[in-house]
Every structure is written in structure tokens, then in C-alpha cells.
Design an enzyme around this catalytic site. Structure first.
Site, mmCIF file in Angstrom:
data_model
loop_
_atom_site.group_PDB
_atom_site.id
_atom_site.type_symbol
_atom_site.label_atom_id
_atom_site.label_comp_id
_atom_site.label_asym_id
_atom_site.label_seq_id
_atom_site.Cartn_x
_atom_site.Cartn_y
_atom_site.Cartn_z
ATOM 1 N N HIS A 86 5.896 -2.192 7.057
ATOM 2 C CA HIS A 86 5.089 -2.907 8.040
ATOM 3 C C HIS A 86 5.908 -3.349 9.248
ATOM 4 O O HIS A 86 5.364 -3.508 10.340
ATOM 5 C CB HIS A 86 4.390 -4.098 7.385
ATOM 6 C CG HIS A 86 3.199 -3.700 6.572
ATOM 7 N ND1 HIS A 86 2.043 -4.435 6.534
ATOM 8 C CD2 HIS A 86 2.980 -2.628 5.776
ATOM 9 C CE1 HIS A 86 1.164 -3.842 5.741
ATOM 10 N NE2 HIS A 86 1.722 -2.744 5.265
ATOM 11 N N HIS A 107 2.695 4.781 -1.461
ATOM 12 C CA HIS A 107 1.806 4.360 -2.548
ATOM 13 C C HIS A 107 2.226 4.906 -3.909
ATOM 14 O O HIS A 107 1.496 4.733 -4.885
ATOM 15 C CB HIS A 107 0.371 4.777 -2.228
ATOM 16 C CG HIS A 107 -0.201 4.079 -1.038
ATOM 17 N ND1 HIS A 107 -1.399 4.424 -0.458
ATOM 18 C CD2 HIS A 107 0.281 3.043 -0.299
ATOM 19 C CE1 HIS A 107 -1.634 3.632 0.587
ATOM 20 N NE2 HIS A 107 -0.627 2.787 0.696
#
Length: 719
Positions: free
Chosen positions: A93, A261
Site C-alpha cells: 500500500h 493474495h
């Protein structure tokens, strides 16, 4: 004294009245040029991070980070006893805020510590990751920036879970103040849907430039679907656009989505309404933490972050190919998480293929997929890549490792900025590689050849400026080093006036061949020669220090598509813009000045000098307030501030300075010129240079600002 009266004079500290911009919203706001003033840096002007970094024990740091990954803390327990997923999300992020259009965002400055990023909804609970890292930052102190630590933590998390990473480079220097003037979007609320009037979309679904994320407060796309409405094919469009604006192609996009993920989980096992405010809005006793659960039980298995709940893979603390195994081999259906968020869960799955619960109670829960994950299966192109990765796990790992390296290093600039034992030796095209240039040549002989070339002062200064102005302080791309102005696509950009440029380059190439130096060095040296001549003609002295050694990039090493984003479509320094924009010409000038790393005084002196040297695009006379074109005089400022003239509009962004007595037009101007007389701050600077005693100061300041631009990309000099 009344108890409700502010104890400070005029209530200036604790009472908030209207600011200047509240009172006068149309006033040009120069704050974007005042960011990161040295007064905000507690380390002082003498501190050199690159030198401090070289004393870092890199091996011990890696060992400490690996140990931290499994050192679960009761105040924020690690999922399955491993902080890898949290650290990867933090790094992702931080780096994922980068956008290629203007180079802003990214992990290169440690800006995740400050607002607004530290309080974005998409960054919920990343404050906990940074606090977990604090003991390591404390230990290594000034030898390790937060920016480097934030980027490195995710990389080591992957290594600790079994991925062979591509490498890592240190060298990111911290900022100490929010980048409050970075444009993150016009929305007035977090996560505003695209049908809102203040949306960042227009047309069918055209995302506003330079933005990359789909909503205010998100890093890339909404995990529940477009505007929170699940539809993987529509989400695929958003994913493709967003990742392209982070400089990623389809293969890199699938790799990053899947690799991000493969480990960790989403958190939504609770009521999001019970979370406290974000860090910037939290009470003082929260000490910079936010989103704290008001009932005190929002930890571990009960944490709420994205609102989705579950892991993507069977073994969320191991690097493996489980993501594609589950995604491609199961049917998926929409379900609601305990927090009420949309997520995809398998229709049928063996118990042993489910991931274990994070609290170690032995229970297994369904894996989940976001709408973006389902796009990797539904979109035809993404599906092909997913199947290729599924069938070749080693290839997937290699592509992901390279894409992760690109993600975390895209805004670091050239390899000259890289430090550390794990810097890859390979040159990558997205790094804009430039070979070292020759320094063993006779500078004076080259200057003599330039002076005898018959080129005008304006031509030489303009070519040097156009070559250097592509530099972006945001991601350290562009600049004069490499002489990309010779190559496609830059040699055909409208703003570079291709026909004139071709003439200049033919002369410079001949000088380069004869004297054995790069064209890049010739371009900059010629600009210096011209400025020295212009100063002499004006009766002043200009001795410009020159740093040899620029190299010439090759066409083969130039990623044309990636380099195209550096094309200027406006340049107030040359009084030119390609089209009409929503922003005013003077606001566009600030944009370019800030990307060049200039202060407001430096911007001012460069404008004044470039005008009198005749450097306007297309030989325009706008702002050329002098009868002595080609001499480095203060005439721009003298005539701008002379009350003999009145300033009258004559058309769109066109003005004249008219003699009040004779009623004759004296000079032409644009808004970019006149703002230096109308804005109170810029006028104060302009008046300094209009004074009778500051002619030599003007030349000295112009030379200093000019040299800053010409050498902005010379990171090789600091290594």
C-alpha cells in the site's frame, strides 16, 4: 482572566478562523513549492542519509526482520503467528500509491506515516504494522529511514515465507511533513461512488489524470466490485486501468494480484461500525493509532480491516501456487462477510483445502476471493495469464519477484540511487538505464567549438532547458542525463519543436564526435556557454560550474511507452501550453516547478531570465519585456513592476502592457507573466530583482537555479 478566553495572543494558536485561502480562494497557492522545507527536518541540513546508510549492518537488519515476523505481540497478535501478510500489505500500500502520470506517490519517501495516507480507509490498521516495526527503527536509528524500512519489511516477509526475491535496494530518504498538496482527487468524502457529482470519472468510465485509484481513500480498486457492486468483468476494466497507471502490464498485474493474495488474509469478522476513528481523527490518548475497536475485542480473529473475511489460500503463511489452485479449480458464489462486505466463496471445497482459523483453535474456514481476484478468472486475457502461471509455478514466482521489485522501486530513480548488498546487477528498461559518459575531454575546447557554431543564445538555452525539464523530483525520472531528447519519442514531441531541435542536434552530434563527449554533455554545456555570453553582454559575470560525465541513452534501452508519460503538454517557463486545461496557466507553472524541485524564488528568477533570453515556444513575444533580447538583464522584472504601464486583457490568456501616457502597447503577456506582479508573494520576489542594485544578484541566482535544473538527475555524482 475569563476561563473561556484563549490565553494566546489573538487566539491564534487554538482558535481557528478563516485562512487566507478561505477568504480569497482564487489566490494562487504557492504551498506546493514550500513542501519539505529544511526547517521541518529534525536531522539538520548537514545530515547525509546515503552516507549514514552505508554504515548499516544489512545482514543483522534482515535477521532482525525475519525474527520479528514470528514474534507475535498480544496488543496486535499475528495471524497464524506470522506478521508476513500484514507487512506485505503495508509495503504494497505504500508502494502502490505510485502513479506514472506525474510520478507522485510510492514508497520512496515514507509518506505512509503522514496524512492523508495514514488515515485512508484502504490503509486501515497499517498503523499497527508501523508500530510493530518501531523497535527495529529505534535500534538502527538514522542509518535506516522509515521509507526503506517500510519497503524492506514486505520483501523480507516474502523471503521468510519461501519466495526467492529478485533483490532490494536501500536509499529512500524520509520526508518529515505531509505531502498535502499532492492531488488525490476532488471528492469530498471517502469511497465516494462514481455516480457522485464529484467523481473522478467521466465519459463511459474514463479515469481522471493523474489519478490511479478508483476512489478517494483506495490504493487501487474496490475489493467488493465497482462502487461496491460485484461484477468481475467490470472490475477487470478498473484493475487494468489502475495497474497501467502504476506502470504495470497485464502479466505483472496478474502476478502482483496473485502474489499479494498468496499469503495473509482479509479481516472482517465483526461490526465495522464499532471501530474508532482513523489516526488523524483519534483522541490524543490513542497516541497516533486509529480504528481501535470500541469494545476492545477487535484483535486477531475478530479484527476488522477491509470488511471482507478470510484467506485466499490453504496455507496463507507459505509462498506456493495455492492461489491459482483454488481460483481456477473451484466454482465461486457471492456471500456476505460477518461485517457485511461482498466476497466470493467456493461452492464446494474439501475440508482439508480450507485454511485454518488464525487463532489456532483447529477450525477451518472457507477461503475467499475479492471481485478483483475473480477478474483474474473471468477476464479472457487475465485468465490466459493465470492458467500459464498455474501450470508453471516457477515462472509465476519469477514474474512476481520481478514485478514486486518494480513496484517497490519504481519511484527510486536510476540505479545510481540504489545502495545495499542485494542490488540486482541487471539493467531494466523501466529504470531508464544510461551508460557512464566520458570525462577525459578538453572542456574549454568544446566550449570554443560551441561558441563558433553560429547557434543563437536562445537556441542553445532552449535546447538545454527542453532536455532537462522532463526531470521529475517525484520519481527521479527524466532530465538531461541520457539526452533522451535525441530519441523517440522525445524528438517528436510538439513541445520540443522538432524541426528546430533536429537542426540543433545535428550541430551537437558533430561536436560530440569531434571531441569525444556525449551529446548530453554538449547540450548542457552549450546552455551554459549561452548564459555566460548573455551575462557578459548585459555587463555582468556568470561562471557556471560544469559536471562532466553525462551519458547518451540508446534507443534500444528506452521504453518508448513508459517514457511517453514524461512528455510536456505545458511549460510556463517557455510560456507555452498545448491546450486549455481545467487548471489555470499559473497553476500549471507551479506543477512543473514542483516536479523540477524548485522553490518559489528559483521559479521566479528562472522565468525572468528565460524571458529576456528569448526562450519562449515558437518565438512568442509574450513576457519578453525587453529590447535587449539575449542579454541576461532584469528587464522582465523592471518593466513588469513599472507603473507607467497598465495591464489589459486582449483575449484568452493574452494581455498587453500599455503605456498610460501614450496609450501605445509596449509589451505582450500571459497570465504566467502577470502573476509575478499580481500575487503578493511572487511580486515580493520580483521586486527584489527589479531593484537597481540587484543586477549581479539576479545573474548569480539565475545561474544557481539553472544549474540545479541541469544537474537535478546527476545522482551518479552523489554515489
Amino acid at each position: 482572566m475569563s476561563s473561556n478566553k484563549c490565553p494566546f495572543a489573538s487566539g491564534s494558536i487554538t482558535q481557528s478562523g478563516k485562512s487566507n485561502t478561505d477568504w480569497w480562494p482564487n489566490t494562487l497557492n504557492l504551498d506546493i513549492l514550500h513542501q519539505h522545507d529544511r526547517k521541518t527536518n529534525p536531522l539538520g541540513s548537514d545530515f547525509n542519509y546515503r552516507e549514514a546508510l552505508k554504515q548499516l549492518d544489512f545482514a543483522q537488519l534482515k535477521s532482525d526482520l525475519i525474527a520479528l515476523m514470528t514474534d507475535s505481540q498480544p496488543w496486535w497478535p499475528a495471524d497464524w503467528g506470522h506478521y508476513g501478510g500484514l507487512m506485505i500489505r503495508m509495503t504494497w500500500h505504500a508502494a502502490g500509491s505510485y502513479r506514472v502520470a506525474d510520478g507522485r506517490g510510492g514508497a520512496g519517501t515514507g509518506n505512509l506515516r503522514f496524512s492523508p495516507l495514514n488515515s485512508w480507509p484502504d490503509n486501515t490498521n497499517l498503523d499497527k504494522a508501523r508500530r510493530l516495526l518501531w523497535p527495529i527503527k529505534k535500534k538502527y536509528g538514522n542509518k535506516l529511514s522509515w521509507a526503506d524500512l517500510i519497503a524492506y519489511a514486505g520483501t523480507i516477509a516474502y523471503e521468510s515465507m519461501g519466495l526467492k526475491t529478485y533483490g532490494f535496494a536501500f536509499g529512500r530518504e524520509d520526508i518529515w511533513h505531509p505531502e498535502k498538496d499532492t492531488y488525490w482527487g476532488a471528492e469530498k468524502e471517502w469511497l465516494a461512488p462514481s455516480e457522485n457529482d464529484n467523481s473522478r470519472y467521466s465519459g463511459e468510465r474514463d479515469l481522471e489524470n493523474p489519478l490511479a485509484a478508483v476512489m478517494m481513500g483506495l490504493i487501487y480498486v474496490n475489493p467488493e466490485g465497482v462502487d461496491g457492486k460485484p461484477d468481475p468483468q467490470k472490475t477487470a476494466h478498473d484493475v487494468r486501468e489502475t495497474f497501467a497507471r502504476m506502470a504495470m502490464n497485464d502479466e505483472e498485474t496478474v502476478a502482483l494480484t496473485a502474489g499479494g493474495h498468496t499469503v495473509g488474509k482479509c479481516h472482517g469478522n465483526g461490526d465495522a461500525a464499532k471501530l474508532g476513528p482513523e489516526p488523524e481523527a483519534a483522541d490524543i490518548n490513542e497516541q497516533g493509532l486509529g480504528w481501535n475497536h470500541q469494545e476492545g475485542n477487535g484483535l486477531g480473529a475478530n479484527a476488522v480491516t477491509s470488511g471482507l473475511e478470510g484467506a485466499w489460500t490453504t496455507n496463507p503463511t507459505q509462498w506456493d501456487n495455492g492461489y491459482f489452485e483454488l481460483l481456477l479449480n473451484h466454482e465461486w458464489e457471492l456471500k456476505r462477510s460477518p461485517a457485511g462486505a461482498w466476497q466470493w466463496e467456493p461452492v464446494a471445497i474439501k475440508e482439508e483445502d480450507k485454511p485454518l482459523a488464525v487463532d489456532g483453535n483447529g477450525k477451518r474456514n472457507n477461503p475467499i476471493m475479492t471481485d478483483a481476484d475473480m477478474a483474474m478468472k473471468v477476464d479472457p486475457e487475465y485468465r490466459k495469464i493465470s492458467e500459464r502461471f498455474y501450470n508453471d509455478p516457477a515462472y509465476f514466482s519469477e514474474v512476481f519477484a520481478r514485478a514486486w521489485f518494480k513496484l517497490t522501486h519504481r519511484d527510486m530513480g536510476p540505479k545510481a540511487c540504489y545502495i545495499g548488498p542485494d542490488v540486482p546487477k541487471e539493467d531494466l528498461t523501466w529504470q531508464d538505464p544510461i551508460p557512464a559518459g566520458n570525462t577525459a575531454y578538453d572542456e574549454q575546447a568544446v566550449k570554443a567549438a560551441i561558441a563558433a557554431s553560429g547557434l543563437s543564445i536562445a537556441e542553445m538555452v532552449t535546447t538545454a532547458w527542453d532536455s532537462a525539464r522532463t526531470f521529475r523530483h517525484s520519481d527521479k525520472r527524466g532530465g538531461a542525463n541520457g539526452a533522451h531528447i535525441r530519441l523517440a519519442p522525445a524528438n517528436n514531441w510538439q513541445g520540443n519543436e522538432p524541426e528546430k531541435l533536429a537542426k540543433m542536434l545535428s550541430v551537437y552530434q558533430a561536436i560530440s564526435d569531434e571531441h569525444n563527449l556525449s551529446v548530453a554533455d554538449v547540450i548542457v554545456l552549450a546552455g551554459n556557454v549561452a548564459i555566460e555570453q548573455a551575462a557578459t553582454a548585459a555587463g555582468f559575470t556568470a561562471n557556471i560550474a560544469f559536471n562532466k560525465g553525462r551519458g547518451d541513452a540508446s534507443q534500444d534501452s528506452t521504453d518508448v511507452e513508459s517514457f511517453s508519460v514524461l512528455e510536456p503538454v505545458h511549460d510556463g517557463f517557455r510560456n507555452w501550453q498545448q491546450q486549455t486545461f481545467a487548471a489555470s496557466p499559473e497553476e500549471l507553472l507551479l506543477e512543473r516547478a514542483q516536479l523540477l524541485g524548485l522553490t518559489a524564488p528559483e521559479m521566479t528568477v528562472l522565468i525572468g531570465g528565460l524571458r529576456v533570453l528569448g526562450c519562449n515556444y515558437g518565438d512568442s513575444k509574450a513576457g519578453v519585456f525587453t529590447d535587449r533580447i539575449g542579454q541576461l538583464t532584469t528587464d522582465f522584472f523592471v518593466n513588469l513592476t513599472d507603473m507607467r504601464y497598465e495591464w489589459l486583457p486582449t483575449g484568452d490568456n493574452q494581455y498587453v502592457l500599455r503605456d498610460r501616457a501614450s496609450k501605445e502597447d509596449a509589451w505582450q503577456a500571459t497570465r504566467v507573466d502577470l502573476v509575478f506582479g499580481s500575487n503578493s508573494i511572487l511580486r515580493a520576489y520580483a521586486e527584489v530583482y527589479a531593484q537597481d542594485d540587484n543586477g549581479q544578484k539576479f545573474v548569480d541566482d539565475f545561474v544557481s537555479a539553472w544549474s540545479k535544473v541541469m544537474n537535478a538527475d546527476r545522482y551518479d555524482l552523489a554515489s
